[in-house]
Design a protein around this motif. Structure first.
Motif, short mmCIF file in Angstrom:
data_model
loop_
_atom_site.label_atom_id
_atom_site.label_comp_id
_atom_site.label_asym_id
_atom_site.label_seq_id
_atom_site.Cartn_x
_atom_site.Cartn_y
_atom_site.Cartn_z
N GLU A 59 -15.75 -4.58 -2.91
CA GLU A 59 -15.56 -5.96 -3.36
C GLU A 59 -14.44 -6.04 -4.40
O GLU A 59 -13.60 -6.94 -4.34
CB GLU A 59 -16.84 -6.54 -3.93
N ARG A 60 -14.41 -5.08 -5.34
CA ARG A 60 -13.35 -5.08 -6.35
C ARG A 60 -11.99 -4.84 -5.71
O ARG A 60 -10.98 -5.44 -6.09
CB ARG A 60 -13.65 -4.01 -7.39
N PHE A 61 -11.95 -3.96 -4.73
CA PHE A 61 -10.71 -3.73 -3.99
C PHE A 61 -10.25 -5.02 -3.31
O PHE A 61 -9.07 -5.37 -3.38
CB PHE A 61 -10.95 -2.63 -2.95
N CYS A 62 -11.17 -5.73 -2.69
CA CYS A 62 -10.81 -6.98 -2.01
C CYS A 62 -10.30 -8.02 -3.00
O CYS A 62 -9.34 -8.75 -2.71
CB CYS A 62 -12.01 -7.53 -1.24
N GLU A 63 -10.94 -8.11 -4.16
CA GLU A 63 -10.48 -9.06 -5.17
C GLU A 63 -9.06 -8.73 -5.63
O GLU A 63 -8.22 -9.63 -5.78
CB GLU A 63 -11.44 -9.04 -6.37
N PHE B 293 0.78 -1.24 0.00
CA PHE B 293 0.00 0.00 0.00
C PHE B 293 0.81 1.29 0.00
O PHE B 293 0.24 2.36 -0.21
CB PHE B 293 -0.93 0.03 1.22
N MET B 294 2.10 1.22 0.22
CA MET B 294 2.88 2.44 0.41
C MET B 294 4.11 2.50 -0.51
O MET B 294 5.12 3.08 -0.16
CB MET B 294 3.32 2.55 1.88
N GLY B 295 4.02 1.90 -1.68
CA GLY B 295 5.14 1.92 -2.59
C GLY B 295 5.47 3.33 -3.05
O GLY B 295 4.62 4.23 -3.07
N VAL B 296 6.72 3.55 -3.43
CA VAL B 296 7.14 4.84 -3.97
C VAL B 296 6.44 5.05 -5.30
O VAL B 296 6.46 4.20 -6.18
CB VAL B 296 8.67 4.90 -4.15
N PHE C 297 -4.29 0.11 -4.47
CA PHE C 297 -4.86 1.37 -3.99
C PHE C 297 -5.91 1.11 -2.91
O PHE C 297 -6.67 0.14 -2.99
CB PHE C 297 -5.51 2.14 -5.14
N LEU C 298 -5.96 2.01 -1.94
CA LEU C 298 -6.89 1.91 -0.83
C LEU C 298 -8.06 2.88 -0.94
O LEU C 298 -8.84 3.02 -0.01
CB LEU C 298 -6.15 2.18 0.49
N TYR C 299 -8.20 3.53 -2.10
CA TYR C 299 -9.12 4.65 -2.24
C TYR C 299 -10.28 4.33 -3.18
O TYR C 299 -10.07 3.86 -4.31
CB TYR C 299 -8.37 5.88 -2.74
#
Length: 208
Positions: free
Chosen positions: A171-175, A84-87, A93-95
C-alpha cells in the motif's frame, strides 16, 4: 519461478479464484516490465464492467483500462524507465525491503527467502531482480491461488504469505507511485493495485 506472461482480467463469468489469480498475474507483468504492444492491445478489448455494477474494483479497473488505451508502447516504456530504472537511485523503488526496512537487501528479504523455501519455491537463476520485487511477490500470490500443489496452494498459505510479505508494504509503495508527478499510466496501475489490495485484505480478515 518466472514472472507471469501478460494477461488481462477474465470475462465477468470467470470464477472468483481464477479472476484473483489473473489480476495478480497482470499486475506482476505490469510491474516487471513496461507493457508490450500485445498487452496494450489486450486492454483495447478488455471487459470493463463488473458482473454487478458498482463493484469496488469496477471504477479503478475502468480508469486503468482507459489509461492503457490512451498510451502506446514507446510512451509506456519511457514512463516505466523514468520511474523505476533511473541511473543510480530510481524515482520509485519496486522492492519490499526498501519500504519495510529503509534499505535494499535487508531482513525482510531474508525472511521472504525463508518463506519461499518453505513453499518449495526459488528465484529463477535467469532473473536479475531480488525476490522482494513487487512483481515477484505478486507472481507468488498468483501461484498460491492457481497452482496445482494443494499442500501449498490453498487459502491459508495465501493468507500467511500475504500478511507477511505483501500487506506490510505494497500500500505504501502504491501511494508513493500514485503521488509521483511523472506517473501517468502507472498512477492508474498503482490506484488499481491499491484497491485490489484492500479487497484482498478484507477477504483475508474474514478468514480470521
Amino acid at each position: 519461478m518466472s514472472i507471469a506472461q501478460p494477461i488481462v482480467m477474465s470475462a465477468p463469468d470467470a470464477g472468483e479464484e481464477l479472476a484473483r489469480a489473473e489480476i495478480y498475474g497482470l499486475l506482476s507483468s505490469l510491474f516487471f516490465a513496461p507493457p508490450s504492444a500485445e498487452l496494450l492491445g489486450q486492454f483495447q478489448v478488455a471487459v470493463t464492467e463488473a458482473p454487478e455494477p458498482g463493484g469496488f474494483l469496477e471504477r479503478p479497473w475502468q480508469d486503468l483500462v482507459a489509461a492503457a488505451r490512451a498510451s502506446d508502447e514507446p510512451q509506456a516504456a519511457a514512463e516505466y524507465e523514468a520511474l523505476f530504472m533511473g541511473v543510480g537511485k530510481p524515482e520509485v523503488f519496486l522492492y519490499g525491503s526498501f519500504y519495510m526496512a529503509g534499505y535494499l537487501h535487508e531482513t525482510p528479504l531474508v525472511k521472504l527467502r525463508s518463506s519461499l523455501g518453505e513453499l518449495g519455491l526459488a528465484r529463477d537463476a535467469a532473473m536479475q531482480e531480488t525476490e522482494d520485487h513487487v512483481a515477484y511477490v505478486f507472481e507468488v500470490m498468483r501461484y498460491l491461488i492457481a497452482g496445482d500443489d494443494l499442500a501449498v496452494c490453498n487459502l491459508e498459505r495465501q493468507r500467511q504469505f500475504f500478511r507477511a510479505h505483501v500487506q506490510p508494504w505494497v500500500e505504501r509503495f502504491c501511494e508513493t507511485l500514485a503521488q509521483h508527478p511523472g506517473a501517468g499510466l502507472y498512477r492508474q496501475v498503482a490506484l488499481f493495485t491499491q484497491a485490489f489490495m484492500a479487497v484482498e485484505t478484507q477477504a483475508f480478515d474474514m478468514l480470521e
